[in-house]
Design an enzyme around this catalytic site. Structure first.
Site, PDB file in Angstrom:
ATOM      1  N   ASP A  12       0.660  -1.299  -0.088  1.00 14.50           N
ATOM      2  CA  ASP A  12      -0.096   0.079  -0.045  1.00 14.50           C
ATOM      3  C   ASP A  12       0.854   1.313   0.025  1.00 14.50           C
ATOM      4  OD1 ASP A  12      -2.576  -0.861  -0.350  1.00 14.50           O
ATOM      5  OD2 ASP A  12      -2.907  -1.336   1.969  1.00 14.50           O
TER       6      ASP A  12
ATOM      7  N   ASP B 130      -7.552  -4.183  -3.973  1.00 17.16           N
ATOM      8  CA  ASP B 130      -7.144  -2.635  -3.386  1.00 17.16           C
ATOM      9  C   ASP B 130      -6.068  -2.211  -4.280  1.00 17.16           C
ATOM     10  OD1 ASP B 130      -8.299  -4.601  -1.678  1.00 17.16           O
ATOM     11  OD2 ASP B 130      -8.025  -3.192  -0.073  1.00 17.16           O
TER      12      ASP B 130
HETATM   13  N1  GLY Z   1      -7.249  -1.346   1.367  1.00 22.96           N
HETATM   14  C1  GLY Z   1      -7.805  -1.979   2.687  1.00 22.96           C
HETATM   15  C2  GLY Z   1      -9.261  -1.599   2.611  1.00 22.96           C
HETATM   16  O1  GLY Z   1      -9.990  -0.995   1.761  1.00 22.96           O
HETATM   17  O2  GLY Z   1      -9.719  -1.516   3.754  1.00 22.96           O
END
Ligand code: GLY
Length: 387
Positions: A95, A153
């Site tokens: 992320d 994601d």
């Molecule tokens: N990227 C994790 C979420 O959307 O909670």
């Protein structure tokens, strides 16, 4: 024209409320890492938490509109604090796109601070290093049993790679982003436009091993925020590459998302949740989808764009009027009833920083849009939110 004028007045009014809350929060939250609001106050997360870009991203959005130097100073300070995980590396994850697009890339775009560009390139190199060549995916998370996992994601992390290629003139980052986007198109996006959260591969051979529900209800369900990540992520991939298959994926996932809404409520946490939990809402999915729809709209011819703009405005008005926490001065959150992780009962129906960020980002896009369109109907350039 009257309708356009009324909407533009509403946009200005909401933007005023966003500035007000963000400036008030800036003295309460400062250079910390807020994630979810509990009893009216944002908590604080560790320095490597995936959502740490959203608060500074919000500060940059407001700074851009009023040049409040205090907001700039806080955003810059947060970015500096984030050097710790960037340098130490151990707990760093996929992320980094969420984290450094809204901090370092934002600061670089706005101030041309050279250290910010270095940070963003370091983060992009880390992300590129997580690419599994056999499976064509960027690995999610770090636990050993997740070595072959990819998640929807991650489509939002790709913009950091596209930016890195544009910045350096070296297409390798973009090649990895496109390989991951193509894998996602094949393995995550169903015919009807719903998406998986997690797809697992054999990390040695790259062969698909199955799918998991993750933060959604189950393997065959349709996690609402995951759908939003797909809409927005594919729209971004289309912006950077011009590949029609990414535009089609963004439009297919958008059609699915929009077909599931009842017009009166924010989306349920999962569009295929069982009856007993279908009343649990996730406003962050709506905010992210609205901003993604506006991204898609700016890339399409006017007649095709109109429907996405209309639907995005409808979603944003719903969030403002039914979930906006504007009048409660003891509440730091802006938009109520975001849900982080319903299966784990982790922050259910409470303000979450990414819900607030995407709401503000979408409104800032509309501000640009209406600002320009009132002056010149042909100039449809809008904010792209640092992605
Ligand atoms: N990227 C994790 C979420 O959307 O909670």
């Amino acid at each position: 024209m009257k309708h356009v004028f009324e909407t533009s007045q509403w946009v200005d009014n909401v933007w005023g409320k966003i500035i007000d809350k963000t400036e008030r929060n800036s003295s309460l939250i400062g250079a910390r890492f807020p994630y979810a609001s509990v009893d009216g106050a944002y908590n604080e997360e560790a320095v490597d938490w995936w959502t740490n870009g959203f608060w500074p991203g919000l500060l940059w959005l407001v700074y851009e509109s009023n040049y409040n130097k205090e907001l700039l100073a806080i955003a810059a300070c947060i970015e500096e604090k984030m050097d710790k995980p960037l340098i130490e590396f151990t707990d760093l994850h996929h992320d980094v796109g969420f984290m450094w697009s809204l901090t370092a890339v934002a600061q670089y775009k706005l101030t041309h601070h050279s250290r910010s560009a270095q940070r963003a390139l370091t983060a992009a190199s880390h992300l590129a290093g997580r690419f599994n060549v056999r499976g064509g995916f960027i690995r999610a998370w770090n636990a050993p049993e997740r070595v072959g996992w990819a998640i929807i994601d991650c489509m939002m992390n790709l913009s950091l790679l596209y930016w890195a290629s544009e910045h350096t003139g070296d297409p390798r980052f973009k090649h990895i982003a496109m390989a991951h986007a193509d894998m996602t198109l094949q393995q995550f996006i169903r015919k009807d436009g719903s998406v998986h959260h997690i797809v697992c591969f054999d990390p040695a051979t790259g062969v698909r091993a199955g799918a998991l529900g993750g933060q959604g209800y189950g393997e065959d369900s349709a996690w609402a925020r995951g759908t939003s990540w797909a809409i927005y992520g594919f729209a971004i991939s289309y912006r950077y590459t011009g590949e029609p298959r990414y535009r089609e994926a963004a439009q297919r996932t958008a059609s699915f998302f929009l077909s599931q809404l009842d017009g009166e409520h924010a989306p349920p946490w999962d569009f295929r949740a069982p009856e007993e939990s279908k009343h649990i809402r996730d406003t962050s999915a709506a905010a992210c989808a609205a901003s993604g729809l506006l991204e898609l709209a700016r890339l399409l011819p006017e007649e095709e764009a109109a429907v996405y703009i209309f639907e995005a405005i409808k979603l944003l008005k719903l969030l403002d009027t039914s979930y906006g926490l504007w009048d409660d001065r003891n509440e730091q959150g802006m938009i109520d009833k975001a849900t982080a992780n319903y299966p784990n009962k982790h922050y259910v129906e409470t303000p979450i920083i990414y819900g607030d960020y995407f709401f503000a980002e979408a409104i800032s896009k509309l501000r640009d849009w209406f600002g320009y369109s009132l002056m010149d109907q042909t100039d449809r350039q809008t904010h792209c939110g640092y992605w």
